[in-house]
Scaffold this active site. Structure first.
Site, PDB file in Angstrom:
ATOM      1  N   VAL A 177       4.110  -7.025  -8.821  1.00 55.29           N
ATOM      2  CA  VAL A 177       4.013  -6.024  -7.756  1.00 55.29           C
ATOM      3  C   VAL A 177       5.277  -5.174  -7.788  1.00 55.29           C
ATOM      4  CG1 VAL A 177       3.834  -5.664  -5.262  1.00 55.29           C
ATOM      5  CG2 VAL A 177       2.602  -7.562  -6.343  1.00 55.29           C
ATOM      6  N   GLY A 178       5.116  -3.861  -7.746  1.00 52.53           N
ATOM      7  CA  GLY A 178       6.262  -2.958  -7.798  1.00 52.53           C
ATOM      8  C   GLY A 178       6.755  -2.558  -6.420  1.00 52.53           C
ATOM      9  N   ASP A 179       7.540  -1.500  -6.391  1.00 49.50           N
ATOM     10  CA  ASP A 179       8.146  -1.035  -5.138  1.00 49.50           C
ATOM     11  C   ASP A 179       7.167  -0.274  -4.252  1.00 49.50           C
ATOM     12  OD1 ASP A 179       8.195   0.888  -7.292  1.00 49.50           O
ATOM     13  OD2 ASP A 179       9.393   2.193  -6.009  1.00 49.50           O
ATOM     14  N   THR A 235       3.757   7.303 -11.242  1.00 49.46           N
ATOM     15  CA  THR A 235       3.319   6.965  -9.880  1.00 49.46           C
ATOM     16  C   THR A 235       2.962   8.292  -9.227  1.00 49.46           C
ATOM     17  OG1 THR A 235       4.635   4.956  -9.520  1.00 49.46           O
ATOM     18  CG2 THR A 235       4.252   6.263  -7.596  1.00 49.46           C
TER      19      THR A 235
END
Ligand code: ASP
Length: 306
Positions: free
Chosen positions: A203-205, A174
């Site tokens: 969907v991630g953080d 990221t």
């Protein structure tokens, strides 16, 4: 007042034993360029928000990192990108999830913040906002990197054998930035391709405000990287701010607690970069490495991996 800037290129670093001196130099160079892109704005008296956007754009453009160009692939061979920005002055925020097209998803997150009345957009209308904002688009060739494509096939083959890759460079990555400007305002930005071979639609953080991205002048600005599901469940970025606000902890103590005591024991490998309203920087991680860099006004920029 003085400015501070910190950036990360993800906790999904190549394992130390696999890193060649040439690769290591390339990562340091890419981090230094992104730091300079952000610092150039702060040096001129520009805003923390402009600085974090510029630094993240530089990291998105760099195929070495899992965001924008060089994003990882889903289990079906697509690229679905998440990004977010947050402004510490008033907690305004914008994010997008699962987008493919804009070369710089972080710019789209900012357009959502500034040009809509919403915080998070997905789907065709998110891309429509990108077009209206005049953002540049790329095609599959632009975003393609052989190493991410190979990582997908390696991961799918391991999965078929019932194995899980423990190589962080294959699994995730990221990019992000946090800054404090000379006016004393802070901001955060994060952008990612997510996790290799993630399910379509996952969907991630990163685009979840308070999980992977957060900023409030009263406490801190945070950009996270790591096993997104755990960062979401532990509200990682918001929890650092909450510890400062409610428990009176300083930035370093609060960030260290969340990364080492909350995330690490719960399969939450990764780390955060954070800056507080006074310009202090903290960059704790519980993984083997985290591509990172920082600079404070009057000091030389520094970049590190392990
Ligand atoms: N946090 C990102 C995600 O889960 C991945 C990473 O930072 O490595 O989407």
């Amino acid at each position: 007042m003085t400015y501070s800037l910190a950036i990360h290129g993800g906790a999904g670093t190549l394992l130390k034993e696999n890193m060649t001196p040439e690769q290591e130099a390339a990562y340091h160079d890419a981090l230094a360029r992104a730091l300079e892109a952000g610092e150039a704005i702060l040096r001129e008296g520009g805003s923390a928000m402009d600085a974090v956007e510029a630094a993240v754009c530089a990291l998105e453009d760099e195929p070495l990192f899992n965001a924008g160009r060089g994003a990882v692939y889903t289990s079906e061979g697509a690229q679905e990108m998440d990004a977010a920005v947050m402004d510490g002055r008033d907690r305004r925020a914008g994010s997008v999830a699962g987008v493919f097209g804009p070369k710089n998803p972080v710019k789209l997150a900012r357009a959502v913040m500034e040009q809509t009345e919403h915080v998070t957009l997905i789907g065709p209308n998110a891309l429509e906002i990108a077009r209206q904002a005049g953002l540049e688009f790329g095609d599959r060739d632009y975003f393609f990197t052989q190493s991410r494509w190979d990582a997908l096939h390696q991961t799918l083959a391991m999965r078929a054998r019932g194995e899980v890759s423990d190589d962080p460079a294959v699994r995730h990555g990221t990019v992000g930035a946090v800054a404090r400007d000379v006016a004393g305002n802070i901001a955060a930005a994060t952008s990612t391709g997510g996790m290799t071979a993630k399910a379509p639609g996952r969907v991630g953080d990163t685009p979840m405000i308070g999980a992977g991205t957060f900023a409030d002048n009263a406490t801190c600005a945070v950009s996270a990287t790591g096993h997104g599901e755990v960062f979401i469940r532990w509200s990682a970025a918001g929890e650092i701010a909450a510890r400062m606000r409610h428990a009176g902890e300083d930035l370093a103590t609060a960030a260290e607690h969340v990364v080492m005591q909350d995330l690490a024991p719960n399969d939450g490998s990764g780390g955060v970069i954070a800056v507080d309203g006074a310009g202090n920087i903290a960059m704790p991680f519980n993984s083997q490495g985290m591509y990172r860099g920082s600079v404070r006004q009057g000091n030389a920029p520094e970049t590190s991996i392990y």
